[in-house]
Design a protein around this motif. Structure first.
Motif, PDB file in Angstrom:
ATOM      1  N   SER A  89      22.509  43.473  35.235  1.00  0.00           N
ATOM      2  CA  SER A  89      22.441  42.743  33.976  1.00  0.00           C
ATOM      3  C   SER A  89      22.649  41.244  34.211  1.00  0.00           C
ATOM      4  CB  SER A  89      23.506  43.259  33.004  1.00  0.00           C
ATOM      5  OG  SER A  89      24.785  42.725  33.327  1.00  0.00           O
ATOM      6  N   THR A  90      22.276  40.456  33.212  1.00  0.00           N
ATOM      7  CA  THR A  90      22.463  39.004  33.271  1.00  0.00           C
ATOM      8  C   THR A  90      23.618  38.565  32.378  1.00  0.00           C
ATOM      9  OG1 THR A  90      20.804  38.730  31.524  1.00  0.00           O
ATOM     10  CG2 THR A  90      20.032  38.590  33.802  1.00  0.00           C
ATOM     11  N   ASP A  91      24.567  39.458  32.164  1.00  0.00           N
ATOM     12  CA  ASP A  91      25.735  39.160  31.347  1.00  0.00           C
ATOM     13  C   ASP A  91      26.711  38.309  32.168  1.00  0.00           C
ATOM     14  OD1 ASP A  91      28.016  39.078  29.806  1.00  0.00           O
ATOM     15  OD2 ASP A  91      28.013  41.212  29.309  1.00  0.00           O
ATOM     16  N   VAL A  92      26.539  37.007  32.096  1.00  0.00           N
ATOM     17  CA  VAL A  92      27.324  36.090  32.914  1.00  0.00           C
ATOM     18  C   VAL A  92      28.812  36.267  32.660  1.00  0.00           C
ATOM     19  CG1 VAL A  92      27.866  33.652  33.263  1.00  0.00           C
ATOM     20  CG2 VAL A  92      25.476  34.393  33.158  1.00  0.00           C
ATOM     21  N   ARG A  93      29.205  36.380  31.412  1.00  0.00           N
ATOM     22  CA  ARG A  93      30.618  36.511  31.086  1.00  0.00           C
ATOM     23  C   ARG A  93      31.228  37.752  31.747  1.00  0.00           C
ATOM     24  NH1 ARG A  93      33.880  34.442  27.162  1.00  0.00           N
ATOM     25  NH2 ARG A  93      32.083  33.407  26.194  1.00  0.00           N
ATOM     26  N   TYR A  94      30.497  38.870  31.695  1.00  0.00           N
ATOM     27  CA  TYR A  94      31.038  40.091  32.289  1.00  0.00           C
ATOM     28  C   TYR A  94      31.261  39.925  33.786  1.00  0.00           C
ATOM     29  CZ  TYR A  94      31.551  44.625  34.369  1.00  0.00           C
ATOM     30  OH  TYR A  94      32.042  45.671  35.115  1.00  0.00           O
ATOM     31  N   TRP A  95      30.261  39.430  34.509  1.00  0.00           N
ATOM     32  CA  TRP A  95      30.373  39.371  35.963  1.00  0.00           C
ATOM     33  C   TRP A  95      31.442  38.377  36.402  1.00  0.00           C
ATOM     34  CZ3 TRP A  95      28.783  43.402  38.240  1.00  0.00           C
ATOM     35  CH2 TRP A  95      27.670  44.098  37.770  1.00  0.00           C
ATOM     36  N   ILE A  96      31.614  37.296  35.668  1.00  0.00           N
ATOM     37  CA  ILE A  96      32.670  36.345  36.013  1.00  0.00           C
ATOM     38  C   ILE A  96      34.040  36.990  35.860  1.00  0.00           C
ATOM     39  CG2 ILE A  96      33.815  34.226  35.233  1.00  0.00           C
ATOM     40  CD1 ILE A  96      31.054  33.046  34.728  1.00  0.00           C
ATOM     41  N   GLN A  97      34.186  37.869  34.905  1.00  0.00           N
ATOM     42  CA  GLN A  97      35.483  38.478  34.615  1.00  0.00           C
ATOM     43  C   GLN A  97      35.748  39.756  35.414  1.00  0.00           C
ATOM     44  OE1 GLN A  97      35.386  39.022  30.360  1.00  0.00           O
ATOM     45  NE2 GLN A  97      36.013  36.908  29.943  1.00  0.00           N
ATOM     46  N   HIS A  98      34.688  40.445  35.877  1.00  0.00           N
ATOM     47  CA  HIS A  98      34.901  41.798  36.387  1.00  0.00           C
ATOM     48  C   HIS A  98      34.313  42.100  37.763  1.00  0.00           C
ATOM     49  CE1 HIS A  98      35.249  42.284  31.940  1.00  0.00           C
ATOM     50  NE2 HIS A  98      36.265  43.055  32.302  1.00  0.00           N
ATOM     51  N   ILE A 128      16.709  46.429  44.923  1.00  0.00           N
ATOM     52  CA  ILE A 128      17.935  46.009  44.257  1.00  0.00           C
ATOM     53  C   ILE A 128      17.685  44.605  43.719  1.00  0.00           C
ATOM     54  CG2 ILE A 128      20.372  45.487  44.557  1.00  0.00           C
ATOM     55  CD1 ILE A 128      20.337  47.560  46.862  1.00  0.00           C
ATOM     56  N   ASP A 129      17.672  44.479  42.406  1.00  0.00           N
ATOM     57  CA  ASP A 129      17.279  43.240  41.736  1.00  0.00           C
ATOM     58  C   ASP A 129      18.493  42.633  41.046  1.00  0.00           C
ATOM     59  OD1 ASP A 129      16.200  41.216  40.194  1.00  0.00           O
ATOM     60  OD2 ASP A 129      14.469  42.368  39.532  1.00  0.00           O
ATOM     61  N   GLY A 130      18.934  41.464  41.524  1.00  0.00           N
ATOM     62  CA  GLY A 130      20.106  40.804  40.962  1.00  0.00           C
ATOM     63  C   GLY A 130      19.823  39.936  39.756  1.00  0.00           C
ATOM     64  N   GLN A 131      18.533  39.738  39.410  1.00  0.00           N
ATOM     65  CA  GLN A 131      18.150  38.864  38.289  1.00  0.00           C
ATOM     66  C   GLN A 131      18.876  37.519  38.377  1.00  0.00           C
ATOM     67  OE1 GLN A 131      16.486  40.630  34.636  1.00  0.00           O
ATOM     68  NE2 GLN A 131      18.284  41.978  34.719  1.00  0.00           N
ATOM     69  N   GLY A 132      18.733  36.875  39.517  1.00  0.00           N
ATOM     70  CA  GLY A 132      19.543  35.707  39.820  1.00  0.00           C
ATOM     71  C   GLY A 132      19.182  34.420  39.125  1.00  0.00           C
ATOM     72  N   GLN A 133      18.038  34.333  38.484  1.00  0.00           N
ATOM     73  CA  GLN A 133      17.636  33.054  37.900  1.00  0.00           C
ATOM     74  C   GLN A 133      18.681  32.512  36.929  1.00  0.00           C
ATOM     75  OE1 GLN A 133      14.668  31.365  38.856  1.00  0.00           O
ATOM     76  NE2 GLN A 133      15.797  29.708  37.868  1.00  0.00           N
ATOM     77  N   VAL A 134      19.312  33.400  36.171  1.00  0.00           N
ATOM     78  CA  VAL A 134      20.337  32.940  35.229  1.00  0.00           C
ATOM     79  C   VAL A 134      21.483  32.254  35.968  1.00  0.00           C
ATOM     80  CG1 VAL A 134      21.554  35.172  35.224  1.00  0.00           C
ATOM     81  CG2 VAL A 134      21.798  33.618  33.282  1.00  0.00           C
ATOM     82  N   TRP A 135      21.789  32.721  37.191  1.00  0.00           N
ATOM     83  CA  TRP A 135      22.860  32.114  37.986  1.00  0.00           C
ATOM     84  C   TRP A 135      22.404  30.822  38.634  1.00  0.00           C
ATOM     85  CZ3 TRP A 135      27.549  33.870  37.201  1.00  0.00           C
ATOM     86  CH2 TRP A 135      27.693  35.165  36.692  1.00  0.00           C
ATOM     87  N   TYR A 136      21.152  30.748  39.058  1.00  0.00           N
ATOM     88  CA  TYR A 136      20.653  29.506  39.639  1.00  0.00           C
ATOM     89  C   TYR A 136      20.689  28.392  38.591  1.00  0.00           C
ATOM     90  CZ  TYR A 136      18.552  33.171  42.570  1.00  0.00           C
ATOM     91  OH  TYR A 136      18.320  34.309  43.327  1.00  0.00           O
ATOM     92  N   ASP A 137      20.278  28.726  37.370  1.00  0.00           N
ATOM     93  CA  ASP A 137      20.273  27.722  36.305  1.00  0.00           C
ATOM     94  C   ASP A 137      21.686  27.332  35.895  1.00  0.00           C
ATOM     95  OD1 ASP A 137      17.509  27.871  36.321  1.00  0.00           O
ATOM     96  OD2 ASP A 137      17.406  29.278  34.640  1.00  0.00           O
TER      97      ASP A 137
END
Length: 419
Positions: A89-98, A128-137
């Protein structure tokens, strides 16, 4: 193999177990929910039921939506077949916290495997797809931004294999091996590319292909990496590592380090071989990097003033095409921009030893932006660089004659000629 009379299906669960094979080992096939809801509970349950002596299959032509961290621990003698796609998922808040935390550079892991005799096979179709564009931006070149998730890790794993997998669009590093022993990574296809890479190459920072960290006896072979940062990075505690037959595109090269980021810590890297490497449009070839001799700001975005030793390293048979920096490089002035870092000459790296390092049979060409320098080796006056060897360095600049530069390299003058 169809089980013998033990097959059952749990309709009330999001996973199902196929009971036991003829050898009495459990078999679990993981179905996806099919509605883009979180498939993590089904995945975790399958690993609990079949993670010891069993077989676990991610089905072909199936997308598994992963919205929560996967800590797949205590595995043993397990066969894992990745035939489908894992989509984080691209849920930035979740990954930062968990995310699954590890102290070195405050890294965060989205999926990690630990245990022994783990056999992971993508059969050249698993993704395995990390959908990283949201993190690059979001990161905009801040490589140490907390919470950027790493999609694949072998952590505290022994006698294990990962092969025939594709890992793409990682939020940070792609494939990291941590505190593990006797690991093989073979035929791994890695691609992390940003929509904005041409206009802003900096926003794809810290998307290394492979990283080894406090690990011993590792083999990385027959793989393709297009990652925007280090193709392979031998980080602190990397010992007895063998790398062969890699193609690295738009990377920073094959790297030892960075080392010395943590003040007062001693970093060891030894017995490293990297051979038969093709580097295309990469920044560096084979290089060693350490922080300088003062700690500025804090890791992971800052650091320095650590010590260490690098010994018994062989870089052999490198073909270099359109490289944009030095094919052969040592620099002891790694730092992050923007934190008022003083000049390296004021605080040179202290307490490092480099010995028995060889660059052998380098061919190809550099980008015109490099000038004529094909080797730049700058050892700090407070470090010790001995036993260096350069053999058959035939990388050619488009204009002029190739030059080499050595500073404080024992046995060589400033033009890297033996004395």
């Amino acid at each position: 193999m169809k089980p013998h009379g033990l097959e059952f299906l749990l309709f009330f669960s999001s996973w199902y177990c196929l009971g036991a094979r003829a050898d009495a080992s459990p078999v679990c096939v993981i179905p996806a929910a099919g509605d883009e809801s979180d498939d993590s509970p089904a995945i975790i349950q399958a690993f609990q039921d079949c993670g010891k002596g069993g077989q676990i299959t991610f089905s072909a032509n199936t997308t598994y939506y992963v919205q929560t961290v996967l800590q797949l621990h205590n595995l043993s003698n397990v066969q894992i077949d990745f035939l489908g796609t894992i989509l984080f998922s691209t849920d930035v808040r979740y990954w930062i916290q968990h995310g699954s935390y590890y102290h070195f550079q405050n890294i965060s892991i989205a999926m990690e495997f630990s245990g022994e005799y783990i056999n992971i096979d993508g059969h050249s179709q698993g993704v395995i797809d990390g959908q990283g564009q949201v993190w690059y931006d979001l990161a905009l070149g801040v490589g140490g931004l907390f919470g950027r998730p790493i999609p694949f890790s072998l952590r505290n794993a022994n006698h294990s294999i990962a092969r025939n997998l594709e890992i793409k669009q990682s939020g940070k590093w792609n494939f990291v091996i941590i505190e593990s022993h006797n690991i093989t990574a073979d035929n791994i296809f890695i691609s992390s590319t940003s929509d904005d890479f041409q206009a802003n190459p900096g926003n794809l920072g810290n998307t290394d292909g492979f990283d080894t960290l406090y690990s011993d006896d590792v083999r990385i072979t027959n793989s393709y990496i297009n990652s925007g940062d280090d193709c392979v990075s031998f980080k602190p505690g990397s010992t007895n590592i063998y790398v062969q037959n890699l193609t690295c595109v738009n990377t920073a090269g094959i790297a030892v380090g960075s080392l010395g980021q943590y003040q007062g810590q001693f970093d060891l890297v030894e017995n490293i071989t990297a051979r038969d490497i093709k580097l295309v449009s990469s920044r560096n070839g084979a290089y060693i990097k350490t922080y300088n001799g003062i700690s500025v700001y804090y890791p992971p975005q800052g650091g320095g003033n650590g010590t260490g030793r690098v010994q018994n390293v062989l870089f052999e048979n490198f073909y270099i095409q359109n490289i944009t920096a030095a094919p052969v490089l040592i620099q002891q002035c790694t730092h992050w921009e923007g934190y008022n870092v003083p000049p390296c000459a004021d605080f040179p790296a202290t307490g490092f030893t480099f010995q028995n390092v060889t660059w052998k049979n380098f061919t190809g060409n550099t980008n015109p932006s490099v000038g004529t320098t094909v080797a730049s080796l700058a050892c700090s006056p407070k470090s010790n660089c001995t036993g260096f060897t350069f053999t058959d360095i035939d990388v050619r600049p488009p204009n002029g004659t190739a030059t080499l530069s050595c500073t404080n390299i024992h046995g060589y003058d400033e033009k890297c000629q033996p004395v």
